[in-house]
Design an enzyme around this catalytic site. Structure first.
Site, PDB file in Angstrom:
ATOM      1  N   GLU A  83      -5.221   3.214   6.052  1.00 31.29           N
ATOM      2  CA  GLU A  83      -5.124   3.200   4.725  1.00 31.29           C
ATOM      3  C   GLU A  83      -5.787   4.332   4.017  1.00 31.29           C
ATOM      4  O   GLU A  83      -5.031   4.729   2.543  1.00 31.29           O
ATOM      5  CB  GLU A  83      -5.566   1.658   3.975  1.00 31.29           C
ATOM      6  N   SER A 136     -10.883  -1.083   3.210  1.00 35.89           N
ATOM      7  CA  SER A 136     -10.309  -1.303   4.348  1.00 35.89           C
ATOM      8  C   SER A 136      -9.992  -0.037   4.925  1.00 35.89           C
ATOM      9  O   SER A 136      -9.063   0.689   4.086  1.00 35.89           O
ATOM     10  CB  SER A 136      -8.826  -2.259   3.983  1.00 35.89           C
ATOM     11  N   ARG A 152       0.733  -0.921   0.082  1.00 35.30           N
ATOM     12  CA  ARG A 152      -0.010   0.099  -0.196  1.00 35.30           C
ATOM     13  C   ARG A 152       0.873   1.011   0.001  1.00 35.30           C
ATOM     14  O   ARG A 152       0.554   2.359   0.533  1.00 35.30           O
ATOM     15  CB  ARG A 152      -0.827  -0.120   1.247  1.00 35.30           C
TER      16      ARG A 152
END
Ligand SMILES: Cc1cc2nc3c(=O)[nH]c(=O)nc-3n(C[C@H](O)[C@H](O)[C@H](O)COP(=O)(O)OP(=O)(O)OC[C@H]3O[C@@H](n4cnc5c(N)ncnc54)[C@H](O)[C@@H]3O)c2cc1C
Length: 343
Positions: free
Chosen positions: A326, A230, A161
């Site tokens: 995130e 998420s 990520r």
């Protein structure tokens, strides 16, 4: 200048927020012009694709440059397909297009919301495949200088990520990406329930259908329930910390990494704190997927923030593991470090 343009339909959390202006950018020239005007007005700016990875904390006192640069073409070499895709194309539609044209390799990344241009920013990934593995290059425009440059996959420094775009090139706009897919297709079935499929018989379309079915079952559809997927990343810990945790929590869900660190399933950690369904104001932890925070009932950004802080603190208190969002946090002036408001 008053922020009067609504952003509610431009973020998948469906949070009520406004910006001074929202400019749709469908060409490099329009982007450069929009950027010049924004600079002349001395206003901050942000780039936005489909808004599926952002949380607006309040009204944004600047201009949103909305990526709508389209276009898709491909060439082939003896061994590979080479796609050149405009940053404003929709990611899932690209996955469908490639499958329809018998260009295989994107099927594990089906149904990830968002634009193609945002894919390299956080190196999107799902079901054992990351953008890193299929990226050939990323085309960037610096709207200040009007310079374009092409970064190779290696230059993008992809991580979990993560990519160079989160650290440098923050004022540069991704205008297109290059994707390279092997003609000699090999199914990627290492992850979760995909292991159940027969590697000798399975087709790319079957993997696509399988992934879509799991995702539809597990994840709330943002068109029906506001969310940004998420909310937190899976935390990475060193080998010794992981060994101790595995000893204390034999059911711990974890993924050993090539560099010796261990990724812990953030959803499992949150679930162990009995937070599924937990509600603050209009915000809730999703009752089937603990990693997803939802806009259950007209949540304000403060509700989401308070809930995220509660989750962060519970996990930290229980496991001494510190979650990191995130989702990107946007304040009145622009993007901010989420840890500044969470911890
Ligand atoms: C239901 C759901 C499921 C999800 N599942 C996954 C998943 O499985 N895997 C995964 O990795 N992600 C997942 N996500 C997160 C999201 O889909 C990805 O992060 C996606 O790439 C975001 O695309 P976007 O166009 O919506 O980006 P936005 O939210 O609009 O922007 C995200 C960030 O990228 C920047 N940005 C956007 N476009 C550009 C550009 N052209 N140039 C420079 N900067 C830009 C923005 O400024 C912002 O900081 C999910 C989200 C949802 C809602």
């Amino acid at each position: 200048m008053m922020p009067l343009k609504s952003l509610k339909h431009l973020n998948t959390f469906s949070i009520t927020a406004h910006a001074v202006d929202v400019i749709s950018v469908d060409s490099v020239n329009i982007l450069i012009e929009a950027f010049r005007n924004t600079k002349n007005l001395k206003l901050p700016f942000i780039f936005l694709g489909s808004g599926s990875n952002v949380l607006f904390l309040e009204d944004f006192l600047g201009v949103v440059l909305l990526n709508q640069i389209k276009g898709l073409s491909y060439t082939e070499s003896e061994t590979d397909w080479h796609l050149h895709v405009g940053a404003g194309e929709n990611w899932h539609e690209l996955v469908c297009y490639t499958l329809q044209h018998n260009i295989l390799g994107l099927e594990n990344l089906a149904l990830i919301p968002g634009s193609v241009g945002a894919a390299p920013i956080q190196n999107i990934g799902a079901y054992g495949v990351e953008f890193d593995q299929i990226c050939e290059y990323v085309d960037l425009l610096d709207p200040c200088t009007a310079d374009c440059q092409r970064l190779s996959r290696k230059d993008c420094r992809f991580g979990y990520r993560d990519s160079i775009f989160k650290h440098y090139y923050k004022t540069c706009f991704v205008i297109a990406v290059g994707i390279k897919l092997k003609k000699c297709w090999v199914p990627k079935l290492d992850y979760g329930d995909l292991k159940k499929l027969d590697p000798f018989k399975v087709t790319a379309k079957e993997i696509f259908d399988f992934v879509c079915a799991i995702r539809r079952n597990k994840l709330p559809n943002p068109l029906l329930i506001g969310n940004a997927g998420s909310f937190f990343k899976n935390p990475q810990v060193d080998r010794d910390t992981a060994a101790l945790m595995i000893k204390n929590y034999p059911d711990l869900v974890y993924y050993p990494q090539a560099d010796g660190t261990v990724k812990l399933a953030a959803g499992w950690l949150i679930d162990q704190c009995h937070l599924k369904g937990y509600t603050i104001g209009g915000a809730a932890v999703h009752d089937r997927q603990a990693l997803v925070l939802i806009n259950k009932n007209h949540a304000s950004s403060q509700d989401i923030l308070d809930l995220a802080r509660h989750v962060y603190q519970k996990v930290a208190f229980t496991f001494s593991v510190y979650l990191e969002p995130e989702v990107r946090f946007i304040s009145a002036e622009g993007e901010i470090n989420p840890m500044a408001v969470l911890s």
